[in-house]
Design a protein around this motif. Structure first.
Motif, PDB file in Angstrom:
ATOM      1  N   CYS A 241      58.287 -11.676  94.282  1.00  0.00           N
ATOM      2  CA  CYS A 241      57.747 -12.785  93.489  1.00  0.00           C
ATOM      3  C   CYS A 241      58.860 -13.748  93.106  1.00  0.00           C
ATOM      4  N   GLY A 242      60.018 -13.216  92.757  1.00  0.00           N
ATOM      5  CA  GLY A 242      61.131 -14.067  92.363  1.00  0.00           C
ATOM      6  C   GLY A 242      62.409 -13.268  92.302  1.00  0.00           C
ATOM      7  N   ALA A 243      63.519 -13.975  92.038  1.00  0.00           N
ATOM      8  CA  ALA A 243      64.834 -13.319  92.004  1.00  0.00           C
ATOM      9  C   ALA A 243      65.700 -14.017  90.962  1.00  0.00           C
ATOM     10  N   LEU A 271      55.423 -14.005  97.996  1.00  0.00           N
ATOM     11  CA  LEU A 271      54.200 -14.740  97.656  1.00  0.00           C
ATOM     12  C   LEU A 271      54.570 -16.060  97.015  1.00  0.00           C
ATOM     13  N   VAL A 272      53.758 -17.078  97.300  1.00  0.00           N
ATOM     14  CA  VAL A 272      53.860 -18.367  96.609  1.00  0.00           C
ATOM     15  C   VAL A 272      52.468 -18.649  96.067  1.00  0.00           C
ATOM     16  N   ILE A 273      52.393 -18.823  94.763  1.00  0.00           N
ATOM     17  CA  ILE A 273      51.087 -18.885  94.111  1.00  0.00           C
ATOM     18  C   ILE A 273      50.219 -20.043  94.627  1.00  0.00           C
ATOM     19  N   SER A 318      69.132 -16.135  79.785  1.00  0.00           N
ATOM     20  CA  SER A 318      69.819 -15.232  78.845  1.00  0.00           C
ATOM     21  C   SER A 318      68.868 -14.134  78.370  1.00  0.00           C
ATOM     22  N   GLY A 319      67.548 -14.373  78.551  1.00  0.00           N
ATOM     23  CA  GLY A 319      66.565 -13.393  78.083  1.00  0.00           C
ATOM     24  C   GLY A 319      66.296 -13.494  76.583  1.00  0.00           C
ATOM     25  N   GLU A 320      66.785 -14.560  75.934  1.00  0.00           N
ATOM     26  CA  GLU A 320      66.572 -14.694  74.468  1.00  0.00           C
ATOM     27  C   GLU A 320      65.180 -15.238  74.175  1.00  0.00           C
TER      28      GLU A 320
HETATM   29  N1  LIG Z   1      56.327 -16.717  93.717  1.00  0.00           N
HETATM   30  C1  LIG Z   1      55.650 -17.445  92.844  1.00  0.00           C
HETATM   31  O1  LIG Z   1      54.691 -18.139  93.171  1.00  0.00           O
HETATM   32  C2  LIG Z   1      56.074 -17.396  91.408  1.00  0.00           C
HETATM   33  C3  LIG Z   1      55.322 -18.020  90.395  1.00  0.00           C
HETATM   34  C4  LIG Z   1      55.753 -17.893  89.064  1.00  0.00           C
HETATM   35  C5  LIG Z   1      56.924 -17.181  88.766  1.00  0.00           C
HETATM   36  N2  LIG Z   1      57.641 -16.631  89.780  1.00  0.00           N
HETATM   37  C6  LIG Z   1      58.849 -15.844  89.519  1.00  0.00           C
HETATM   38  O2  LIG Z   1      58.509 -14.787  88.663  1.00  0.00           O
HETATM   39  C7  LIG Z   1      59.663 -14.378  87.948  1.00  0.00           C
HETATM   40  C8  LIG Z   1      59.324 -14.253  86.465  1.00  0.00           C
HETATM   41  O3  LIG Z   1      58.961 -15.531  85.976  1.00  0.00           O
HETATM   42  P1  LIG Z   1      58.416 -15.721  84.492  1.00  0.00           P
HETATM   43  O4  LIG Z   1      57.906 -17.093  84.370  1.00  0.00           O
HETATM   44  O5  LIG Z   1      57.534 -14.572  84.197  1.00  0.00           O
HETATM   45  O6  LIG Z   1      59.747 -15.606  83.630  1.00  0.00           O
HETATM   46  P2  LIG Z   1      59.990 -14.630  82.420  1.00  0.00           P
HETATM   47  O7  LIG Z   1      59.970 -13.238  82.943  1.00  0.00           O
HETATM   48  O8  LIG Z   1      59.089 -14.979  81.305  1.00  0.00           O
HETATM   49  O9  LIG Z   1      61.469 -15.012  81.973  1.00  0.00           O
HETATM   50  C9  LIG Z   1      62.555 -14.651  82.743  1.00  0.00           C
HETATM   51  C10 LIG Z   1      63.076 -13.247  82.392  1.00  0.00           C
HETATM   52  O10 LIG Z   1      63.916 -12.824  83.442  1.00  0.00           O
HETATM   53  C11 LIG Z   1      64.796 -11.838  82.959  1.00  0.00           C
HETATM   54  N3  LIG Z   1      66.135 -12.069  83.524  1.00  0.00           N
HETATM   55  C12 LIG Z   1      66.884 -13.176  83.432  1.00  0.00           C
HETATM   56  N4  LIG Z   1      68.050 -13.011  84.075  1.00  0.00           N
HETATM   57  C13 LIG Z   1      68.019 -11.746  84.569  1.00  0.00           C
HETATM   58  C14 LIG Z   1      68.944 -10.957  85.329  1.00  0.00           C
HETATM   59  N5  LIG Z   1      70.130 -11.447  85.706  1.00  0.00           N
HETATM   60  N6  LIG Z   1      68.585  -9.711  85.669  1.00  0.00           N
HETATM   61  C15 LIG Z   1      67.387  -9.206  85.294  1.00  0.00           C
HETATM   62  N7  LIG Z   1      66.474  -9.889  84.578  1.00  0.00           N
HETATM   63  C16 LIG Z   1      66.794 -11.146  84.220  1.00  0.00           C
HETATM   64  C17 LIG Z   1      64.830 -11.973  81.438  1.00  0.00           C
HETATM   65  O11 LIG Z   1      64.169 -10.830  80.930  1.00  0.00           O
HETATM   66  P3  LIG Z   1      64.966  -9.692  80.148  1.00  0.00           P
HETATM   67  O12 LIG Z   1      65.036 -10.140  78.744  1.00  0.00           O
HETATM   68  O13 LIG Z   1      64.127  -8.493  80.351  1.00  0.00           O
HETATM   69  O14 LIG Z   1      66.336  -9.606  80.750  1.00  0.00           O
HETATM   70  C18 LIG Z   1      63.975 -13.200  81.160  1.00  0.00           C
HETATM   71  O15 LIG Z   1      63.233 -13.090  79.970  1.00  0.00           O
HETATM   72  C19 LIG Z   1      60.753 -15.390  88.252  1.00  0.00           C
HETATM   73  O16 LIG Z   1      61.603 -14.871  89.237  1.00  0.00           O
HETATM   74  C20 LIG Z   1      59.968 -16.569  88.790  1.00  0.00           C
HETATM   75  O17 LIG Z   1      60.734 -17.386  89.636  1.00  0.00           O
HETATM   76  C21 LIG Z   1      57.244 -16.732  91.087  1.00  0.00           C
END
Ligand SMILES: NC(=O)c1ccc[n+]([C@@H]2O[C@H](COP(=O)([O-])OP(=O)(O)OC[C@H]3O[C@@H](n4cnc5c(N)ncnc54)[C@H](OP(=O)(O)O)[C@@H]3O)[C@@H](O)[C@H]2O)c1
Length: 329
Positions: A241-243, A271-273, A318-320
């Protein structure tokens, strides 16, 4: 005045305030077929970091000098478009600004009767849809299987875990810090949580997933992906989903343990939404039902002030923050 953030330069590493320009302009007025939206909430998404790079992706990059792309939800304040009236609430991609001018394309009406506006940027928005199709369509979990998800307390991960519970799976989440891990097990009903900042992740996965991992929903990439690959069950599915651990790096670390896919006869699929847009109604129906019955819980962290956009964006990395991060304009 309309307060606007535009992309000023392509970031190297973490984005800085100087990578954006801040401008104030008169509030736009609607021409024939157009409407003006007062934006109430701006979504902060990890994908925004990728959109700032000038590289080939699933969507074109934001150009230098263009309003920074972002999902938004707001209220129509002027309309010369017969499909929208003043007072309608709409979601769309109107960018980091306080007022958006639109011809109506890409805007959808939402109702505050079902959920507060900001939830349409979280569980009832892109993150919820991503969790739904990523888990159910790509991951294909079956009752009794073990689902492991990273960034588990975040916008996508928290919904992935809760849907997996609804489908009868054992669910293990990976998150940073004791408070987030407690939130997963005590509030969201996950079976176990792993604090990747304070535990040996590979050993912790082995302990929390005694029958190994059938579905790994990867939001973070990097080392955590490698640890998950080392714990796959036979015929496991890895959802890419993401990295987020890689988004600010100049070169991306690929999986070292990819031969686990061979050993486990597993598959890894991205996947891409946007590919699911014809099926969004199907997801809204289920997500809305689960929200209404309390089977799906949501948490949004609302930060105040569009002026704070650049610094607030950094909280994703930062995860804040807890749950879905949004900016109240
Ligand atoms: N493919 C698609 O269509 C699609 C659509 C939407 C989102 N995404 C992907 O889904 C993922 C999550 O997105 P979200 O919107 O739900 O964000 P989110 O989880 O609400 O926020 C990002 C979280 O990532 C964690 N993080 C940040 N740096 C990190 C690191 N170096 N190692 C491990 N964890 C780290 C932090 O959590 P902790 O506090 O737990 O560290 C942070 O709270 C992202 O990769 C995003 O690009 C993909």
């Amino acid at each position: 005045m309309n307060k606007i953030f535009k992309l000023a330069s392509r970031p190297q590493g973490l984005p800085k305030r100087s990578d954006f320009s801040y401008e104030e302009a008169p509030i736009p007025t609607a021409g024939d077929g157009e409407l003006v939206v007062k934006i109430h909430f701006i979504s902060l998404d990890p994908a925004m970091r990728g959109w700032m790079n000038d590289s080939r992706s699933y969507i074109r990059p934001v150009e230098i000098g263009e309003v920074m792309r972002a999902s938004t939800v707001g209220e129509v304040i002027e309309s010369k478009n017969p499909q929208f009236k003043v007072g309608d609430h709409v979601v769309g991609m109107q960018g980091v600004q306080s007022y958006g001018l639109s011809n109506g394309k890409g805007l959808s009406k939402v109702s505050t009767k079902l959920a507060p506006l900001q939830t349409y940027l979280g569980a009832l928005g892109g993150p919820g849809l991503t969790a739904y199709f990523g888990l159910l369509d790509v991951g294909q979990p079956k009752a009794g299987e073990t689902v492991l998800v990273s960034a588990a307390s975040g916008a996508v991960g928290s919904v992935v875990g809760q849907i997996a519970k609804i489908k009868g799976c054992r669910v293990v989440g990976i998150a940073g810090g004791a408070e987030k891990c407690r939130y997963l097990t005590e509030e969201l009903g996950f079976d176990a949580a792993i604090d990747y900042k304070n535990e040996d992740v590979r050993k912790a996965i082995r302990k929390a997933c005694p029958d190994r991992v059938d579905v790994y929903f990867d939001n973070v990439g990097g080392e955590i992906l490698d640890h998950a690959l080392a714990n796959l069950n036979l015929r496991a599915r890895v959802v890419i989903c993401g990295a987020i651990s890689q988004y600010n790096e100049s070169s991306i670390q690929g999986p070292k343990n990819y031969l686990s896919l061979l050993v486990s006869r597993a598959r890894m699929e991205g996947l891409v939404i946007f590919d699911y847009k014809d099926r969004f109604m199907e997801a809204y129906a289920d997500l809305g039902k689960w929200l209404a019955t309390g089977q799906l819980k949501t948490k949004e962290q609302v930060e105040e002030g569009i002026e704070n956009f650049p610094e607030t964006l950094l909280r994703l990395f930062s995860g804040e923050k807890m749950g879905k991060l949004v900016l109240k304009v």
